[in-house]
Motif scaffolding. Sequence first.
Motif, PDB file in Angstrom:
ATOM      1  N   ALA A  26       0.856  -1.192   0.000  1.00 31.89           N
ATOM      2  CA  ALA A  26       0.000   0.000   0.000  1.00 31.89           C
ATOM      3  C   ALA A  26       0.888   1.236   0.000  1.00 31.89           C
ATOM      4  O   ALA A  26       1.852   1.324   0.769  1.00 31.89           O
ATOM      5  CB  ALA A  26      -0.912  -0.013   1.225  1.00 31.89           C
ATOM      6  N   ILE A  27       0.549   2.181  -0.876  1.00 27.75           N
ATOM      7  CA  ILE A  27       1.353   3.392  -1.027  1.00 27.75           C
ATOM      8  C   ILE A  27       0.462   4.608  -0.842  1.00 27.75           C
ATOM      9  O   ILE A  27      -0.614   4.708  -1.451  1.00 27.75           O
ATOM     10  CB  ILE A  27       2.008   3.427  -2.426  1.00 27.75           C
ATOM     11  CG1 ILE A  27       2.972   2.235  -2.569  1.00 27.75           C
ATOM     12  CG2 ILE A  27       2.736   4.743  -2.679  1.00 27.75           C
ATOM     13  CD1 ILE A  27       2.894   1.565  -3.893  1.00 27.75           C
ATOM     14  N   GLU A  28       0.927   5.525   0.003  1.00 27.89           N
ATOM     15  CA  GLU A  28       0.158   6.750   0.234  1.00 27.89           C
ATOM     16  C   GLU A  28       1.074   7.930  -0.057  1.00 27.89           C
ATOM     17  O   GLU A  28       2.118   8.058   0.588  1.00 27.89           O
ATOM     18  CB  GLU A  28      -0.332   6.788   1.669  1.00 27.89           C
ATOM     19  CG  GLU A  28      -1.367   7.868   1.916  1.00 27.89           C
ATOM     20  CD  GLU A  28      -2.050   7.678   3.268  1.00 27.89           C
ATOM     21  OE1 GLU A  28      -3.290   7.718   3.312  1.00 27.89           O
ATOM     22  OE2 GLU A  28      -1.325   7.491   4.267  1.00 27.89           O
ATOM     23  N   GLY A  29       0.707   8.751  -1.042  1.00 28.56           N
ATOM     24  CA  GLY A  29       1.578   9.850  -1.427  1.00 28.56           C
ATOM     25  C   GLY A  29       2.903   9.294  -1.931  1.00 28.56           C
ATOM     26  O   GLY A  29       2.926   8.406  -2.773  1.00 28.56           O
ATOM     27  N   ASP A  30       4.017   9.793  -1.380  1.00 29.66           N
ATOM     28  CA  ASP A  30       5.326   9.353  -1.874  1.00 29.66           C
ATOM     29  C   ASP A  30       5.906   8.201  -1.056  1.00 29.66           C
ATOM     30  O   ASP A  30       7.026   7.781  -1.298  1.00 29.66           O
ATOM     31  CB  ASP A  30       6.303  10.538  -1.881  1.00 29.66           C
ATOM     32  CG  ASP A  30       6.456  11.163  -0.498  1.00 29.66           C
ATOM     33  OD1 ASP A  30       5.605  10.892   0.380  1.00 29.66           O
ATOM     34  OD2 ASP A  30       7.418  11.922  -0.286  1.00 29.66           O
TER      35      ASP A  30
END
Length: 433
Positions: A26-30
């Motif tokens: 899971a990736i949030e923003g950078d």
Amino acid sequence: MSKTLIRAMILPMTGPDDFYPEGEIAIEGDRILSVGPKGSAPAGFVPDRVLDLPNDVVMPGLINTHTHAAMTMLRSYADDLPLMPWLTDKVWPFEAKMGKEDIYWGTKLALAEMILSGTTSMLDMYGDMDRVGDAVLETGTRAVLSRGMIGNAPNGEQAFQEQIELVENYHGAGDGRIQVMFGPHAPYTCSGEFLQKVKAEADRRGVGIHIHVAETLDEINTIKEQEGKTPVQWLNDLGIFGGHVVAAHCVHLTEEDINILAEKKVAVAHNPESNMKLNSGTAPVPEMIAKGVVVGLGTDGASSNNNLDLFGEMRSAALQQKLKKDSTALPAYEVLEMATIQGAKALGYEDIGMLAPGYKADLITINFDQPHFYPRFSIPAHLVYVAHAGDVRTMMVDGKFIMEERKLLTMDVKKICQEVEQRAKRIAAEFAD
Ligand SMILES: N[C@@H](CCSC[C@H]1O[C@@H](n2cnc3c(=O)[nH]cnc32)[C@H](O)[C@@H]1O)C(=O)O
Ligand SMILES: [Zn+2]
């Protein structure tokens, strides 16, 4: 903030036993929020985009710890020569005719090739680094830039001034995607006085030093004759080590040299293909790693390699050591570490090179649903001994996709190839008569 979920096989490079055959990241923003098996993303994480790639391996983007990106302009222009005649008879005269825009386009070509072969970060040493910085900023990759300074050349002082301007204008640019190091070229092209001036200025500005060291026996003999010691001992006695230093090559080292590199925490950029092509030698990589030296992997410029493909470089690194020592030397996972987490450490990054919560989202996916990847006994072995550039499908840097399905999303590849072809041929034609 953008939220992305990637479902795939995951090789996070957090340890030799860590692998998720059915994983999700899971990736949030950078940044990376979570990495683990299917269903491990935090409750309440609602992605705006889900990428389902069950037959791809996701791993950290590769890190090229030594290159001269714009030397793509000289690809296959000067081959089959030893280092000194290669530099003095062919490379330096050609480079003297390269202008700022040639360097810009040569770098764009290098970046296109790097992205297509899975490289998200590079440590570059060249001239006109402001235009290199511009190319990196537009493209979306990560880079550490060093202005190559040949202290003994007539433009040594000017290069030093340009290096200072580079720190002032580009260090930290692009939300930190760009960092700057000082780039004195080598012990045989810079005086002790110049190197000490560089070190003082780099310290004052809080940046590191990138330099070629102990590349050929010629260099060892030259420095021995001039200074009565090895290049590593000379640099150490001059006080160049101690801060953040990346030494490229380190092919010819004594045991004492290796002890100095370990004690002073000098990181090494290992470039096996350039070392083989120029017949420089085989660096004592396992010996350095055994003593705790951080060793990353580099391609050097595209004129002594002649490509910027770190998959090929990983394979060469492993095979070269096996040929020289024995077949157990430099196993696959260690080579992968050199190309990822060790490379990140060499460049001074604390939040790239692994896929772990809090780390920057710099990653690639590799299409494993191809004949050459079956059966799947060992993913690390496949990545080092089997995979090639063309297997890379996706790239994300700093949380943004810059390649999908091998399409470069931030560059016009056709235009770049045409520009470089014309510019390189125009310069070469000037030597024709
Ligand atoms: N001549 C440039 C700055 C030099 S940048 C770094 C230099 O390293 C050279 N270079 C590339 N590969 C190697 C290598 O393996 N060993 C030593 N020098 C190299 C490269 O051709 C380039 O000239 C100027 O003042 O504008
Ligand atoms: Zn080099």
